[in-house]
Design a protein around this motif. Structure first.
Motif, PDB file in Angstrom:
ATOM      1  N   LEU A 130       0.823  -1.208   0.000  1.00  0.00           N
ATOM      2  CA  LEU A 130       0.000   0.000   0.000  1.00  0.00           C
ATOM      3  C   LEU A 130       0.861   1.264   0.000  1.00  0.00           C
ATOM      4  N   ARG A 131       1.902   1.271   0.823  1.00  0.00           N
ATOM      5  CA  ARG A 131       2.757   2.451   0.904  1.00  0.00           C
ATOM      6  C   ARG A 131       3.531   2.659  -0.393  1.00  0.00           C
ATOM      7  N   ALA A 132       4.007   1.562  -0.985  1.00  0.00           N
ATOM      8  CA  ALA A 132       4.758   1.681  -2.240  1.00  0.00           C
ATOM      9  C   ALA A 132       3.874   2.238  -3.350  1.00  0.00           C
ATOM     10  N   GLU A 133       2.623   1.779  -3.423  1.00  0.00           N
ATOM     11  CA  GLU A 133       1.715   2.261  -4.457  1.00  0.00           C
ATOM     12  C   GLU A 133       1.423   3.756  -4.275  1.00  0.00           C
ATOM     13  N   THR A 134       1.245   4.176  -3.041  1.00  0.00           N
ATOM     14  CA  THR A 134       1.022   5.599  -2.772  1.00  0.00           C
ATOM     15  C   THR A 134       2.224   6.424  -3.213  1.00  0.00           C
ATOM     16  N   ILE A 135       3.416   5.968  -2.888  1.00  0.00           N
ATOM     17  CA  ILE A 135       4.642   6.684  -3.251  1.00  0.00           C
ATOM     18  C   ILE A 135       4.797   6.753  -4.761  1.00  0.00           C
ATOM     19  N   ARG A 136       4.479   5.667  -5.446  1.00  0.00           N
ATOM     20  CA  ARG A 136       4.569   5.672  -6.907  1.00  0.00           C
ATOM     21  C   ARG A 136       3.670   6.745  -7.509  1.00  0.00           C
ATOM     22  N   ARG A 137       2.436   6.816  -7.022  1.00  0.00           N
ATOM     23  CA  ARG A 137       1.495   7.802  -7.553  1.00  0.00           C
ATOM     24  C   ARG A 137       1.963   9.222  -7.285  1.00  0.00           C
ATOM     25  N   GLU A 138       2.575   9.425  -6.105  1.00  0.00           N
ATOM     26  CA  GLU A 138       3.007  10.773  -5.725  1.00  0.00           C
ATOM     27  C   GLU A 138       4.260  11.225  -6.469  1.00  0.00           C
ATOM     28  N   ASN A 139       4.972  10.295  -7.096  1.00  0.00           N
ATOM     29  CA  ASN A 139       6.245  10.632  -7.742  1.00  0.00           C
ATOM     30  C   ASN A 139       6.283  10.227  -9.213  1.00  0.00           C
TER      31      ASN A 139
END
Length: 293
Positions: free
Chosen positions: A267-276
């Motif tokens: 979940l955290r990795a997917e959020t970071i991907r979207r933000e960057n």
């Protein structure tokens, strides 16, 4: 036996149960629980599963209890000057001399792997039948070390060892990381990458992910640092200080930690991907610009 006695007492403390009440909860005799706590008997796998089920039913943090107890045992091991204390999780236990014989596709290739985080070492092997935890010390004074850190070079060296750069053979990028990966040091060390690295690398190679997003997504959960003894010379500088067999109750608690960590990391990795999505450089941009290599 001492560890299971400790767990049962802590669980009863959470429940505020007497031994008689705990025995009733498990549908066993009072004398059975009494003997477990006195270290005169050891619960079989079925009883341990039942004890873990009580933890699940009443939201008792079994994983924390296990990590606390095993960390206490680790504190008994003191490293000397020039040594570092590390943890090794083994699926079946070590037999014979320590050797650099892990599977080829590990983060830094073949080696004997140790980590700085007891939780990572334990969860790595918790799903196996007879796992064991080894607390070891590594003598750093007599070996050469290569630190790959946690930046872009770290990612690409791991990609090299995991066979993800094969389609780039002959490029400057491939040659750079081949040379870096085969530098001949006795011990390689750097941050631990979990299996999400393969999915993230695939997205990176296909220009769906920048180098910035890649690094941030892989660092979503801190798994500590790993040391890989690459040759027999390095393995001779490893001393086993304590061997701990992980029993069924502990396995169940550690498996839950592992599942929770995997879900959290995803979940955290997917959020970071979207933000960057646009921060940093895409892989094709790196390949095309020699100054970036």
């Amino acid at each position: 036996m001492e560890r299971i006695s400790w767990y049962i007492k802590r669980i009863r403390d959470y429940l505020e149960y007497s031994q008689e009440e705990f025995a009733d909860e498990l549908s066993v005799a009072f004398s059975t629980v009494n003997r477990w706590e006195r270290g005169e008997a050891f619960p079989n796998d079925t009883a341990q599963i039942a004890i873990y089920s009580i933890c699940e039913r009443y939201n008792i943090p079994a994983g924390k209890l296990v990590l606390d107890k095993l960390s206490q045992e680790s504190n008994d091991v003191i490293e000397n000057i020039g040594e570092v204390k590390l943890y090794h999780g083994s699926r079946e236990g070590i037999s014979g001399e320590i050797a650099p014989i892990s599977r080829k596709g590990c983060d830094f290739g073949r080696g004997f792997y140790m980590g700085t985080d007891i939780e990572q070492a334990l969860t790595l092997v918790s799903e196996n039948k007879h796992p064991k935890l080894y607390i070891v010390t590594l003598n750093l004074d007599k070996i050469s070390l290569e630190n790959f850190g946690s930046g872009f070079d770290w990612v690409m060296v791991i990609a090299y060892f995991r066979g993800r750069l094969e389609n780039m053979k002959g490029t400057k990028l491939y040659n750079k990381y081949k040379e870096m990966a085969e530098n001949g040091a006795d011990v390689y060390y750097g941050e631990i990458a979990d299996d999400r690295i393969l999915d993230s690398l695939r997205l990176f190679y296909n220009d769906y992910l920048t180098d910035t997003a890649l690094l941030k997504s892989l660092s979503a959960i801190d798994l500590g640092w790993q040391y890989s003894a690459k040759n027999e010379k390095a393995c001779r500088e490893i001393n086993i200080k304590k061997e701990i067999e992980i029993f069924r109750f502990e396995q169940l608690a550690l498996e839950k930690i592992l599942r929770d960590k995997r879900n959290e990391g995803r979940l955290r990795a997917e959020t970071i991907r979207r933000e960057n999505l646009r921060n940093g450089r895409f892989f094709s941009e790196i390949l095309e610009d020699d100054s970036l290599i």
